[in-house]
Design a protein around this motif. Structure first.
Motif, PDB file in Angstrom:
ATOM      1  N   LYS B 295      -4.402  -7.514   7.910  1.00 47.13           N
ATOM      2  CA  LYS B 295      -4.970  -8.145   6.724  1.00 47.13           C
ATOM      3  C   LYS B 295      -6.447  -7.804   6.598  1.00 47.13           C
ATOM      4  N   GLY B 298      -6.901  -4.646   4.825  1.00 46.91           N
ATOM      5  CA  GLY B 298      -6.482  -4.543   3.429  1.00 46.91           C
ATOM      6  C   GLY B 298      -5.051  -4.900   3.104  1.00 46.91           C
ATOM      7  N   ALA B 299      -4.260  -5.323   4.112  1.00 49.55           N
ATOM      8  CA  ALA B 299      -2.877  -5.682   3.807  1.00 49.55           C
ATOM      9  C   ALA B 299      -2.840  -7.055   3.151  1.00 49.55           C
ATOM     10  N   GLY B 300      -2.098  -7.184   2.073  1.00 48.23           N
ATOM     11  CA  GLY B 300      -1.914  -8.491   1.457  1.00 48.23           C
ATOM     12  C   GLY B 300      -0.852  -9.261   2.213  1.00 48.23           C
ATOM     13  N   SER B 301      -0.912 -10.597   2.150  1.00 50.44           N
ATOM     14  CA  SER B 301       0.091 -11.418   2.832  1.00 50.44           C
ATOM     15  C   SER B 301       1.486 -11.027   2.385  1.00 50.44           C
ATOM     16  N   ARG B 302       1.606 -10.737   1.088  1.00 46.23           N
ATOM     17  CA  ARG B 302       2.923 -10.416   0.548  1.00 46.23           C
ATOM     18  C   ARG B 302       3.461  -9.116   1.138  1.00 46.23           C
ATOM     19  N   GLN B 303       2.563  -8.154   1.357  1.00 43.77           N
ATOM     20  CA  GLN B 303       3.007  -6.884   1.944  1.00 43.77           C
ATOM     21  C   GLN B 303       3.542  -7.110   3.351  1.00 43.77           C
TER      22      GLN B 303
END
Ligand SMILES: Nc1ncnc2c1ncn2[C@@H]1O[C@H](COP(=O)(O)OP(=O)(O)O)[C@@H](O)[C@H]1O
Ligand SMILES: [Mg+2]
Lengths: 238, 802
Positions: B295, B298-303
């Protein structure tokens, strides 16, 4: 010293009245209190202070990893304090590169894959360009030959170079690092500092927390924290 | 095209989490297997039992008329609502299955067996009878009658002498329960054969099919009553109108039992899904830091949520791939097995496509839903919290100080630690407890029900203190019969006994019953037993047993009460018996096992109402020796003595033969329950293992600190194992409590399925110790591995653990 706390160029980062209070079983801890700070584009700024002075807190607020109890944080045109979690993640991935003290490379991915990860999550570069870009960054940082190894096979300095490559993956305008040399011997620390300096020269803004004052010569400015407050005005190196 | 890094990362997680993933697949596969097996069996049986029954073009109503001729039948066909009408006959006789040993024979009489249109049977082997000396038997009746196609059997009607008939073929009658279950031989003959046997060859039964036979019962009754009234107008009153439920005699029992099993199997799937949730949580526990890093870059929670949801989706698909085909195979085997119990021909084992779809959706979707809870929690944890670990997790609750003061625990810090740890994570404790307790409750329930069923058989036998019943061809002199039998050596006791079929009296004077075509299921019997009988031991539920010689009093069993709406102890009751109305007061209610719905009265009352004073229609006997051979010999001697005195016997039947009918075919149900509880138990133990493993992982630092202050490896091991055993013991407590109402529910379903009252709720003495043993050993083994791992970590490793 007429221009204390003033940036040398257009401010990229601006903190206004930022406070962070932790509520815990032990009571309220004011980690940061009423901090104002501006950092210009292309600056290399050190956040200096003893352990517990609030450096990590400041860094975390800057990257949106944590949110302030009060105050405003703006980075470029983005009001960081007002973004939701998903928006923060997207913004962070594209605009901020983060380097941690313990490198934090994912152990099950190769070095190159670690570098490709931000591009993957943010969809920044076309898939077929990601690996060449990662290899290019690793080569620039002098560990091109380590690209297909697992992080555990690398020395600490090499791991931190890989972590910097990962931070640069999406070509962010801001690099943020929390004690990036804290786990490295002094020779290696010098090398890593050179890399950050090179990034700043290349036009990136670099904000770094450190408690090692002897690295001060690399910084154009340093901001000293004590007990959550900025105590020593920013100073120019020259 | 190489895999994107995030999917590579997932592959790495799969490699690291193999053990847990295999456990997840196993847990879900078990659930999918159970649900698929039960729903497949249910779907096939439900469809085939309907199809098989309807394929016989069953009569919607049957009218007993003095004499039927073609003109009369043609007239009936013209009545409103009637589609078709056919004349037929049904006679009771007996068949010699071994020398001097007879079983009841039910003869279905049809003039043209080949071209019969209503309630048809299907010739499976041999040929139709062509001459008077021939008979075809229902296929399940062949072994019961000890006959083979081409062989012969000795048959006797009440009004004739024994005759040998050639068995020319075997038919399948999908409307009857198997002969071995009823200990009755079903035969199909023409009127010519009846004449040959010395019986009344006139056809008395009018079979009707109507429009919308499965529709509303009131309409069907109106149509049937209309026909009866028209017949009466023509001078042919109906002595009985039978409107059987428009289904196979065992359909509703089968449906309720399999439906119950379906519920339990769904429970197994839900438990498997819950376990998937806890396993996912433990899979993600060591990942918090890596998720935080992703995260941070840059990772979104949804990803990340999608990443792990994909993993669970894959697990679900793998489990379905395993469980679905096995479940379908098991379901088909279940259907085939049950079909035999129902005398059902499975024309197709096809499983409808929608069932596959539902199975796949359930197998993938339910575990995914359960796993989304921890996945969502893990992906939404704040990054800062995950990156900064502050030493040992502080328990958020007040420590249960009382634990340390319990005398048992006071001396042993490891035990205090174990219990406190088990209680620390309430959510996880509840899940594990739920898994284990459900399995335990079902296990104990199945053993309880098994005991109750055995008890049921014992009680059914205990309720009948006689060895044989002799039915006479018609009411005959009681004094003559008793005197004749008293002289027979080996007879210990003899009592007169009469049984009549009755129906509740209706305002229109018609005799309307719900008896099935086999004449047994759905019937109401009137039984006359003498006061002070030694052969009946009524288990009184309400009121009193018969106490006055002749007082218009009757006692009902529970089955009769269920068939007589609105009747209760103390109320008056009007019954139609032998064309007359018998009014009486209900004075008592008794419980009987494996006995049809019955109304009890004294012989004197019955005789007064039916004008049969001094007569009896049957006898009950007990013999000096009760083994099969002696009983058969004594019955034969009794029959000879009766014949010598001019008393005509229709049928003698021994309790031994009856006992065969009571048989153990419900054990299949108990077996399935047991298997299901063991499957659940396996899921529960997996759940316990994963809960302990997760706990150990989370407490790595704590263990290191313990070791640093001098705890020995064995102490830590003991503490972890004790935690597992403690949870197991708690689960057994819960299981015992839950098993009681669960037993009551299953006992009711099983009781109904056996045409009796709910089985008694018996707590099997063996169930608890067996389950306790299984679960404690399993818990100890399941916690031993994480315990060993916990004790093996060096202090440095553990404190540096990230
Ligand atoms: N999650 C937290 N909960 C409670 N107190 C915290 C938390 N994080 C940091 N602190 C406190 O806030 C102060 C500043 O911490 P930090 O920013 O980590 O300092 P530094 O990085 O300069 O060592 C310290 O007193 C620390 O104990
Ligand atoms: Mg810090």
């Amino acid at each position: 010293m007429a221009e204390q706390n003033q940036p040398r160029s257009i401010p990229l980062i601006s903190l206004r009245g930022v406070s962070k209070i932790y509520e815990s079983a032990a009571g309220r801890v004011g980690a940061l209190e009423d901090v104002d700070l501006e950092v210009g584009s292309g600056e290399l700024v050190a956040i200096i202070g003893k352990s517990g002075s609030g450096k990590s807190t400041l860094i975390n607020l800057l990257t949106g990893i944590d949110s302030p109890t009060a105050g405003q944080i703006r980075v470029a045109a983005t009001e960081v304090h007002s973004l939701g979690q998903e928006a923060l993640a997207r913004w962070r991935g594209r605009s901020v590169g983060i380097v941690f003290q313990f490198f934090q490379l994912l152990p099950s991915l190769t070095v190159a894959e670690n570098v490709m990860l931000p591009m993957d999550f943010c969809g920044t570069y076309p898939p077929r360009e990601r690996r060449p870009r990662a290899l290019g960054l690793l080569a620039e940082l002098g560990i091109g030959d380590q690209a297909d190894k697992l992080p555990t096979a690398l020395s600490g300095g090499q791991q931190q170079r890989a972590a910097i490559a990962r931070a640069l993956a999406n070509d962010p305008s801001l690099l943020v690092a929390d004690e990036p040399t804290g786990n490295l011997d002094s020779r290696t620390a010098e090398d890593v500092m050179q890399l950050f300096a090179a990034c700043a020269r290349a036009g990136k803004t670099v904000v770094m927390a450190t408690h090692e004052r002897d690295l001060g010569r690399y910084f154009a400015r340093s901001v000293t924290l004590a007990d959550g407050r900025v105590v020593e005005p920013a100073s120019a190196r020259s | 095209m190489s895999l994107a890094p995030r999917w590579r990362k997932l592959l790495g997680d799969i490699r690291d989490g193999q053990g847990r993933l295999v456990m997840m697949v196993a847990a879900i596969a078990v659930g999918v297997f159970a649900v698929t097996a039960m729903s497949t069996g249910y779907t096939i049986l439900k469809r085939e039992i309907r199809r098989g029954y309807l394929a016989t073009n069953p009569a919607a109503a049957l009218l007993e008329v003095e004499r039927l001729d073609d003109a009369l039948v043609a007239g009936v066909r013209r009545q409103p609502g009637i589609i078709a009408a056919e004349a037929s006959g049904r006679l009771r006789g007996r068949v010699e299955v071994r020398p001097d040993e007879w079983l009841p024979l039910l003869l279905f009489v049809t003039p043209e067996l080949r071209t019969a249109q209503i309630a048809t049977v299907e010739l499976g082997a041999g040929r139709w009878p062509a001459t008077p000396g021939e008979i075809v038997l229902e296929r399940t009746a062949l072994p019961v009658a000890n006959g083979v196609v081409g062989g012969s059997i000795t048959v006797q009607l009440p009004t004739g002498a024994p005759h040998a008939l050639t068995i020319t073929g075997a038919v399948h009658d999908a409307s009857l329960a198997p002969a071995w279950q009823e200990q009755t031989v079903y035969g199909y003959v023409t009127p010519a054969t009846i004449e040959f046997l010395g019986g009344d060859a006139n056809l008395h039964t009018l079979k009707l099919t109507v429009r919308d036979p499965g529709g509303d019962r009131a309409g069907l009754e109106r149509t049937s009553v209309g026909v009866a009234q028209w017949l009466a107008g023509e001078g042919h009153p109906s002595s009985e109108i039978r409107i059987p439920p428009y289904q196979h005699p065992h359909e509703s029992q089968m449906t309720s039992v399999v439906r119950m099993l379906l519920v339990f199997s769904a429970l197994t799937l839900v438990l498997g899904a819950v376990l998937t949730g806890t396993l996912t949580a433990s899979l993600l526990a060591p990942q918090v830091r890596q998720i935080a890093v992703m995260k941070a870059v840059g990772a979104g929670s949804r990803q990340i949520l999608a990443l792990y949801a994909t993993l669970v989706l894959g697990v679900g698909l793998a489990a379905v791939a395993l469980g679905l085909p096995l479940g379908i195979a098991a379901g088909r085997a279940l259907a085939a097995n049950t079909a035999q119990l129902l005398n059902l021909e499975l024309s197709s084992l096809a499983v409808p496509a929608w069932l596959y779809v539902v199975e796949v959706l359930a197998g993938v979707g339910i575990p995914l839903l359960a796993a989304l809870v921890p996945i969502d929690a893990a992906t939404h944890r704040p990054v800062r919290e995950c990156l900064a670990e502050f030493g040992i997790d502080a328990p958020s609750r007040r420590p249960n100080a009382w634990l340390g003061r319990l005398p048992l625990l006071a001396r042993d810090t490891a035990l205090v630690l174990a219990v406190r740890n088990a209680l620390r994570r309430r959510g996880r404790l509840l899940l594990t407890l739920g898994l284990l307790a459900t399995a335990g409750a079902l296990f104990m329930t199945s053993l309880n029900v098994k005991s109750a069923w055995q008890q049921n058989l014992v009680e059914a036998t205990a309720e009948r203190h006689f060895d044989a019943e002799i039915y006479l061809t018609h009411p005959q002199s009681r004094a003559t019969a008793l005197a004749a039998v008293r002289a027979v050596p080996g007879v210990r006791r003899i009592e007169p006994y009469s049984a009549e079929s009755v129906a509740p009296e209706r305002a229109d004077g018609l005799n309307l019953v719900t008896t099935y075509p086999d004449g047994g299921h759905g019937s109401l019997r009137l039984q006359a037993v003498p006061l002070g009988s030694e052969f009946v031991a009524p288990h009184l539920l309400e009121g009193k047993w018969l106490s006055l010689p002749d007082a218009d009093e009757v006692v009902l069993n529970e089955g009769a009460l269920a068939m007589l709406p609105g009747v209760r102890v103390g109320a008056g009751i009007q019954l139609r018996v032998r064309g007359r109305v018998l009014g009486a007061r209900v004075v008592g209610l008794i419980r009987e096992h494996l006995t049809p719905a019955s109304v009890y009265l004294t012989p004197a009352t019955l005789e007064r109402h039916t004008g049969t004073a001094g007569l009896t229609s049957g006898l009950r006997l007990s013999f000096e020796r009760a083994d099969a051979d002696s009983v058969a010999a004594s019955i034969a001697a009794t029959e000879r003595a009766l014949a010598a005195s001019g008393v005509k016997v229709a049928l003698s039947i021994s309790q031994i033969a009856l006992g065969r009918a009571l048989g153990g075919h419900l054990f299949i149900l108990i077996f399935i329950l047991l298997v299901m509880s063991l499957l659940m138990g396996a899921v529960g133990v997996l759940g316990l293992a994963s809960a302990i493993a997760t706990g150990v992982l989370e407490r790595t630092r704590e263990f290191a600190v313990l070791r640093a202050v001098g705890a020995q490896a064995a102490t830590i091991q003991r503490s972890v194992i004790a935690e597992g055993v403690f949870v197991a013991l708690l689960s057994v407590l819960v299981a015992v409590v839950v098993s009681v109402p669960l037993t009551a529910i299953v006992a009711r379903v099983v009781g109904t399925a056996s045409l009796g009252p709910a089985l008694d709720v018996i707590v099997s003495g063996r169930a608890l110790p067996i389950w306790l043993g299984i679960v404690v050993v399993a818990a100890a083994v399941a916690s031993a591995i994480p315990a060993w791992r916990a004790s093996r970590l060096t202090i440095r490793e553990a404190l540096a653990y990230q």
